[in-house]
Design a protein around this motif. Structure first.
Motif, mmCIF file in Angstrom:
data_model
loop_
_atom_site.group_PDB
_atom_site.id
_atom_site.type_symbol
_atom_site.label_atom_id
_atom_site.label_comp_id
_atom_site.label_asym_id
_atom_site.label_seq_id
_atom_site.Cartn_x
_atom_site.Cartn_y
_atom_site.Cartn_z
ATOM 1 N N ILE A 13 1.091 -3.872 7.294
ATOM 2 C CA ILE A 13 0.351 -3.139 8.306
ATOM 3 C C ILE A 13 1.514 -2.820 9.385
ATOM 4 C CG2 ILE A 13 -1.093 -3.328 10.364
ATOM 5 C CD1 ILE A 13 -3.036 -4.799 8.136
ATOM 6 N N PHE A 14 2.454 -3.807 9.748
ATOM 7 C CA PHE A 14 3.648 -3.489 10.745
ATOM 8 C C PHE A 14 4.449 -2.619 10.102
ATOM 9 C CE2 PHE A 14 1.905 -7.517 12.835
ATOM 10 C CZ PHE A 14 1.688 -6.926 14.070
ATOM 11 N N GLU A 15 4.726 -2.568 8.858
ATOM 12 C CA GLU A 15 5.659 -1.635 8.297
ATOM 13 C C GLU A 15 5.206 -0.312 8.551
ATOM 14 O OE1 GLU A 15 8.560 -0.249 5.589
ATOM 15 O OE2 GLU A 15 8.486 -2.013 6.726
ATOM 16 N N VAL A 16 3.987 -0.245 8.185
ATOM 17 C CA VAL A 16 3.499 1.270 8.481
ATOM 18 C C VAL A 16 3.385 1.597 9.857
ATOM 19 C CG1 VAL A 16 1.213 2.818 8.336
ATOM 20 C CG2 VAL A 16 1.683 1.069 6.460
ATOM 21 N N GLY A 17 3.345 0.807 10.804
ATOM 22 C CA GLY A 17 3.368 1.088 12.147
ATOM 23 C C GLY A 17 4.569 1.316 12.464
ATOM 24 N N GLY A 18 5.681 0.649 11.786
ATOM 25 C CA GLY A 18 7.106 1.054 12.208
ATOM 26 C C GLY A 18 7.377 2.578 11.676
ATOM 27 N N ILE A 19 6.886 2.843 10.678
ATOM 28 C CA ILE A 19 7.073 4.050 9.855
ATOM 29 C C ILE A 19 6.373 5.221 10.960
ATOM 30 C CG2 ILE A 19 6.924 5.499 7.892
ATOM 31 C CD1 ILE A 19 9.053 3.398 7.609
ATOM 32 N N ILE A 20 5.409 5.070 11.385
ATOM 33 C CA ILE A 20 4.637 6.100 12.326
ATOM 34 C C ILE A 20 5.592 6.163 13.630
ATOM 35 C CG2 ILE A 20 2.593 6.420 13.492
ATOM 36 C CD1 ILE A 20 2.443 7.182 10.497
ATOM 37 N N SER A 21 5.953 5.068 13.988
ATOM 38 C CA SER A 21 6.568 4.981 15.364
ATOM 39 C C SER A 21 7.838 5.604 14.912
ATOM 40 C CB SER A 21 6.904 3.538 15.643
ATOM 41 O OG SER A 21 5.901 2.865 15.935
ATOM 42 N N MET A 81 8.890 -3.308 13.306
ATOM 43 C CA MET A 81 9.980 -3.565 12.131
ATOM 44 C C MET A 81 10.253 -4.962 12.013
ATOM 45 S SD MET A 81 9.545 -1.038 10.158
ATOM 46 C CE MET A 81 10.780 -1.360 9.130
ATOM 47 N N GLY A 82 10.559 -5.513 13.300
ATOM 48 C CA GLY A 82 10.854 -7.142 13.498
ATOM 49 C C GLY A 82 9.636 -7.828 13.143
ATOM 50 N N LEU A 83 8.402 -7.353 13.669
ATOM 51 C CA LEU A 83 7.238 -8.356 13.101
ATOM 52 C C LEU A 83 7.033 -8.335 11.718
ATOM 53 C CD1 LEU A 83 4.801 -7.638 16.060
ATOM 54 C CD2 LEU A 83 5.800 -9.835 15.280
ATOM 55 N N SER A 84 7.271 -6.794 10.917
ATOM 56 C CA SER A 84 7.116 -6.790 9.701
ATOM 57 C C SER A 84 8.016 -7.302 8.757
ATOM 58 C CB SER A 84 7.272 -5.315 9.213
ATOM 59 O OG SER A 84 7.191 -4.897 7.838
ATOM 60 N N PHE A 85 9.432 -7.921 9.071
ATOM 61 C CA PHE A 85 10.398 -8.588 8.349
ATOM 62 C C PHE A 85 9.885 -10.198 8.696
ATOM 63 C CE2 PHE A 85 13.220 -4.988 8.328
ATOM 64 C CZ PHE A 85 13.291 -4.723 6.978
ATOM 65 N N PHE A 86 9.532 -10.535 10.015
ATOM 66 C CA PHE A 86 9.127 -11.884 10.148
ATOM 67 C C PHE A 86 7.860 -12.083 9.178
ATOM 68 C CE2 PHE A 86 6.465 -14.505 12.547
ATOM 69 C CZ PHE A 86 6.887 -15.860 12.443
ATOM 70 N N PHE A 87 7.049 -11.216 9.088
ATOM 71 C CA PHE A 87 5.656 -11.673 8.147
ATOM 72 C C PHE A 87 6.097 -11.701 6.667
ATOM 73 C CE2 PHE A 87 3.103 -10.609 12.132
ATOM 74 C CZ PHE A 87 2.522 -12.002 12.253
ATOM 75 N N LEU A 88 6.972 -10.838 6.404
ATOM 76 C CA LEU A 88 7.666 -10.577 5.045
ATOM 77 C C LEU A 88 8.384 -11.956 4.742
ATOM 78 C CD1 LEU A 88 7.966 -9.136 2.266
ATOM 79 C CD2 LEU A 88 9.949 -8.226 3.332
ATOM 80 N N ILE A 110 5.203 -16.736 -2.012
ATOM 81 C CA ILE A 110 4.791 -15.480 -3.119
ATOM 82 C C ILE A 110 6.237 -15.234 -3.588
ATOM 83 C CG2 ILE A 110 4.182 -13.146 -3.298
ATOM 84 C CD1 ILE A 110 2.366 -13.475 -0.944
ATOM 85 N N PRO A 111 6.427 -15.017 -4.979
ATOM 86 C CA PRO A 111 7.739 -14.773 -5.493
ATOM 87 C C PRO A 111 8.197 -13.346 -4.860
ATOM 88 C CG PRO A 111 6.094 -15.408 -7.174
ATOM 89 C CD PRO A 111 5.369 -15.171 -5.986
ATOM 90 N N ILE A 112 9.359 -13.244 -4.840
ATOM 91 C CA ILE A 112 9.916 -11.979 -4.091
ATOM 92 C C ILE A 112 9.604 -10.842 -4.866
ATOM 93 C CG2 ILE A 112 12.083 -12.171 -5.347
ATOM 94 C CD1 ILE A 112 13.433 -11.180 -2.419
ATOM 95 N N SER A 113 9.418 -10.883 -6.495
ATOM 96 C CA SER A 113 9.296 -9.807 -7.117
ATOM 97 C C SER A 113 8.092 -9.211 -6.706
ATOM 98 C CB SER A 113 9.403 -10.088 -8.632
ATOM 99 O OG SER A 113 8.354 -11.184 -8.917
ATOM 100 N N ILE A 114 6.853 -9.977 -6.475
ATOM 101 C CA ILE A 114 5.579 -9.697 -5.978
ATOM 102 C C ILE A 114 5.619 -9.375 -4.895
ATOM 103 C CG2 ILE A 114 3.443 -10.321 -5.878
ATOM 104 C CD1 ILE A 114 4.236 -10.227 -9.009
ATOM 105 N N GLY A 115 6.091 -10.118 -3.686
ATOM 106 C CA GLY A 115 6.014 -9.946 -2.212
ATOM 107 C C GLY A 115 6.527 -8.590 -1.658
ATOM 108 N N TYR A 116 7.666 -8.221 -2.428
ATOM 109 C CA TYR A 116 8.601 -6.957 -2.098
ATOM 110 C C TYR A 116 7.600 -5.800 -2.611
ATOM 111 C CZ TYR A 116 12.141 -3.664 -1.166
ATOM 112 O OH TYR A 116 12.680 -2.472 -0.881
ATOM 113 N N GLY A 117 7.485 -5.919 -3.869
ATOM 114 C CA GLY A 117 6.526 -4.904 -4.218
ATOM 115 C C GLY A 117 5.282 -4.638 -3.455
ATOM 116 N N LEU A 118 4.653 -5.782 -3.001
ATOM 117 C CA LEU A 118 3.100 -5.446 -2.088
ATOM 118 C C LEU A 118 3.739 -4.694 -0.904
ATOM 119 C CD1 LEU A 118 1.566 -8.710 -2.933
ATOM 120 C CD2 LEU A 118 0.589 -6.449 -3.565
ATOM 121 N N TRP A 119 4.610 -5.315 -0.375
ATOM 122 C CA TRP A 119 5.202 -5.120 0.949
ATOM 123 C C TRP A 119 5.475 -3.289 0.931
ATOM 124 C CZ3 TRP A 119 10.473 -4.322 2.829
ATOM 125 C CH2 TRP A 119 10.547 -4.092 4.269
#
Length: 104
Positions: free
Chosen positions: A11-19, A39-46, A53-62
């Motif tokens: 969600i914060f990733e989307v907010g960052g892109i819109i910003s 973007m800072g919050l997005s990376f923090f929560f990621l 969560i395994p990185i292969s799943i987490g990054y794909g979801l993000w």
């Protein structure tokens, strides 16, 4: 908690892109500050989600949440072109996100 964190990161990733769009090439201060915060919050929560969560799943979801959310909000907020094909492709991203959740 990992799944909640990955959704929040998306969600914060989307907010960052819109910003980013609203910065108009970093010429507007408020959207630029919002971009940095989102973007800072997005990376923090990621980073928190990747503890569980395994990185292969987490990054794909993000990235999937970010991509699908950005396309949908682009159509809604910025009146970007809409088409059945585009919506079907976003649906494919969403199905893939759900699939990644189910296999993990």
């Amino acid at each position: 908690m990992g799944w909640l964190f990955i959704v929040m990161a998306g969600i914060f990733e989307v907010g960052g892109i819109i910003s980013l769009k609203l910065t108009e090439g970093f010429t507007k201060l408020k959207p630029t500050i919002l971009l940095i915060m989102c973007m800072g919050l997005s990376f923090f929560f990621l980073s928190l989600s990747l503890k569980e969560i395994p990185i292969s799943i987490g990054y794909g979801l993000w990235t999937g949440i970010g991509a699908a959310g950005s396309v949908l909000l682009g159509m809604l907020i910025f009146n970007e072109p809409k088409s059945i094909k585009k919506l079907m492709l976003v649906g494919g991203i969403i199905i893939s996100i759900v699939g990644l959740k189910l296999v993990s």
